[in-house]
Design a protein around this motif. Structure first.
Motif, PDB file in Angstrom:
ATOM      1  N   TYR A 126     -41.760 -62.787  51.908  1.00  0.00           N
ATOM      2  CA  TYR A 126     -42.730 -62.041  51.123  1.00  0.00           C
ATOM      3  C   TYR A 126     -42.313 -60.574  50.992  1.00  0.00           C
ATOM      4  N   ALA A 127     -42.672 -59.982  49.866  1.00  0.00           N
ATOM      5  CA  ALA A 127     -42.308 -58.599  49.586  1.00  0.00           C
ATOM      6  C   ALA A 127     -43.165 -57.645  50.411  1.00  0.00           C
ATOM      7  N   LYS A 128     -42.669 -56.428  50.529  1.00  0.00           N
ATOM      8  CA  LYS A 128     -43.348 -55.410  51.332  1.00  0.00           C
ATOM      9  C   LYS A 128     -44.768 -55.154  50.855  1.00  0.00           C
ATOM     10  N   ASN A 129     -44.973 -55.153  49.549  1.00  0.00           N
ATOM     11  CA  ASN A 129     -46.298 -54.878  48.999  1.00  0.00           C
ATOM     12  C   ASN A 129     -47.312 -55.929  49.436  1.00  0.00           C
ATOM     13  N   LYS A 168     -38.746 -58.055  52.031  1.00  0.00           N
ATOM     14  CA  LYS A 168     -37.990 -57.964  50.785  1.00  0.00           C
ATOM     15  C   LYS A 168     -38.465 -56.728  50.033  1.00  0.00           C
ATOM     16  N   GLU A 169     -37.546 -55.870  49.686  1.00  0.00           N
ATOM     17  CA  GLU A 169     -37.909 -54.712  48.886  1.00  0.00           C
ATOM     18  C   GLU A 169     -38.190 -55.153  47.456  1.00  0.00           C
ATOM     19  N   LYS A 170     -39.193 -54.551  46.872  1.00  0.00           N
ATOM     20  CA  LYS A 170     -39.538 -54.880  45.497  1.00  0.00           C
ATOM     21  C   LYS A 170     -38.413 -54.450  44.564  1.00  0.00           C
ATOM     22  N   LYS A 171     -38.016 -55.337  43.674  1.00  0.00           N
ATOM     23  CA  LYS A 171     -36.938 -55.027  42.746  1.00  0.00           C
ATOM     24  C   LYS A 171     -37.369 -53.938  41.766  1.00  0.00           C
TER      25      LYS A 171
END
Length: 412
Positions: A126-129, A168-171
């Motif tokens: 899952y992404a950081k946000n 996961k850093e947001k692209k």
């Protein structure tokens, strides 16, 4: 100091101690079910310490995490947060918290269990946000249980840490090239259900909820303007679409329209009126009626054709099907899938159009303050840091500016 006493009832022991008087009457706190006198006294000592520390008649709650989360959503989030926030929290609770933690007793949650829970979710990619939002639900709900409701002595979520190495850093948002935009419009031309929505995002920088919230009274063909005064959102609890205020105060705005999007809207409006004649009384219109839910007013939307008498206020949406029924943010998911898989633009979503609009303006000399107002941002930092990308043209322009400056100095 009050005395903690143990007494036996049948085969089990209980503790009891004096609590504060209420209306001059003596009060006691007690609990039974302990196997030995020692266990009863130890539990009584802990309960007495918690009672003195909190200043209230604290009792460990037997409520489950699942039931408590439902209570928190209804009695706090629904009454104090926006409907979008409620819906986001509801999804997190149903999808993540209840399946893993719902069967726990609220009083038995501890920091170790919660940290492991967060780490396991992060391992799933899952992404950081999203991880930040899950942590926010845990910290907010458990702080409320401890500080406001006194269901637990303190919150076990106070020192939770996001596992940064697992996140996961947001692209970065992509900026569409002119060739990519041409391919999108070739796939969704004027007669497509998605053409006008794509054009509004690309030429006006609207958010998707603003685009699908537009009604024809928001378009002024004489003044060549478009007014954003509402947004289309979904109430997941009642399964209804509704018009809300735009995202922020500055999101309410009137912007000038260029000739390309103005002509596209004129053609779309003419076609809209032709379809009204074609379908006659069976042409579908949108009606807005206000309902009060827990003290809040919601402008819900219903759709009816002319064969149904409706008491709501009629509003005709800009983005509709041929028969007048409206498109929604969910409808656009089909267009996004086509752009992903058929056109090969994997990072595309509707917000890509907004990002591209802002970047084209800034890299070609538009005043940043005007771009901020056009996009409806509260502060200019959002415009610069989030929506304006350092494109190859910007990089080349920076080098050219520097070269011109030093060459001018050297030649003087």
């Amino acid at each position: 100091m009050a005395e903690i006493r143990a007494r036996k009832r049948g085969n089990t022991w209980s503790y009891v101690f004096e609590a504060a008087k209420v209306d001059g009457k003596r009060k006691q706190k007690s609990k039974g079910g302990f196997r030995t006198k020692k266990e009863a006294l130890e539990a009584g000592a802990k309960a007495f310490a918690e009672y003195n520390n909190t200043g209230t008649a604290y009792q460990p709650s037997e409520i489950s995490v699942a039931d408590y989360m439902d209570y928190w959503l209804k009695e706090y989030v629904e009454l104090n947060c926006s409907l979008n926030t409620y819906n986001a929290y509801h999804v997190i609770i149903e999808k993540h918290i209840k399946p893993k933690l719902g069967d726990y007793k609220l009083k038995n949650l501890n920091s170790s269990t919660l940290q492991t829970f967060l780490n396991d979710i992060a391992r799933n990619g899952y992404a950081k946000n999203m991880m930040t939002n899950i942590k926010c639900v845990l910290t907010g709900s458990l702080a409320y249980a401890a500080d406001t409701l006194k269901l637990i002595p303190d919150t076990p979520a106070g020192r939770l840490k996001l596992p940064t190495k697992l996140l996961k850093e947001k692209k970065d948002r992509i900026v569409l090239s002119f060739e990519q935009m041409d391919s999108i419009l070739a796939r969704f031309p004027e007669n497509s259900n998605f053409y006008i929505a794509i054009m509004l995002g690309y030429h006006c920088g609207l958010r998707i909820s603003e685009t699908y919230g537009l009604t024809w009274d928001n378009i002024d063909f004489k003044q060549k303007t478009l007014t954003v005064e509402k947004a289309l959102n979904y109430d997941g609890r009642n399964k209804k679409w509704y018009y809300s205020d735009p995202k922020t105060k500055t999101s309410s705005r009137t912007i000038l329209l260029g000739s390309t999007i103005l002509n596209a809207l004129r053609k779309h409006f003419i076609k809209h009126n032709e379809n009204k004649l074609k379908y006659g009384e069976y042409f579908v219109k949108q009606y807005v009626h206000t309902e009060t839910v827990n003290g809040r007013k919601f402008n819900y939307i219903t759709e009816h054709d002319g064969t149904v008498i409706c008491k709501g206020v009629p509003r005709e949406a800009v983005c509709t099907k041929e028969n007048g029924s409206m498109h929604t943010k969910d409808t656009f998911k089909y267009a996004s899938r086509v752009i992903h898989y058929e056109l090969g633009i994997a990072e595309f979503d509707y917000h890509t159009l907004r990002h591209t609009h802002a970047t084209i303006l800034v890299e070609n000399g538009a005043e940043t303050k005007d771009v901020q107002e056009r996009l409806g941002h509260t502060n200019i930092e959002t415009t610069l840091n989030t929506y304006v990308h350092n494109t190859d043209k910007m990089k080349k322009d920076s080098v050219d500016i520097f070269e011109r400056t030093i060459n001018k100095r050297m030649s003087s």
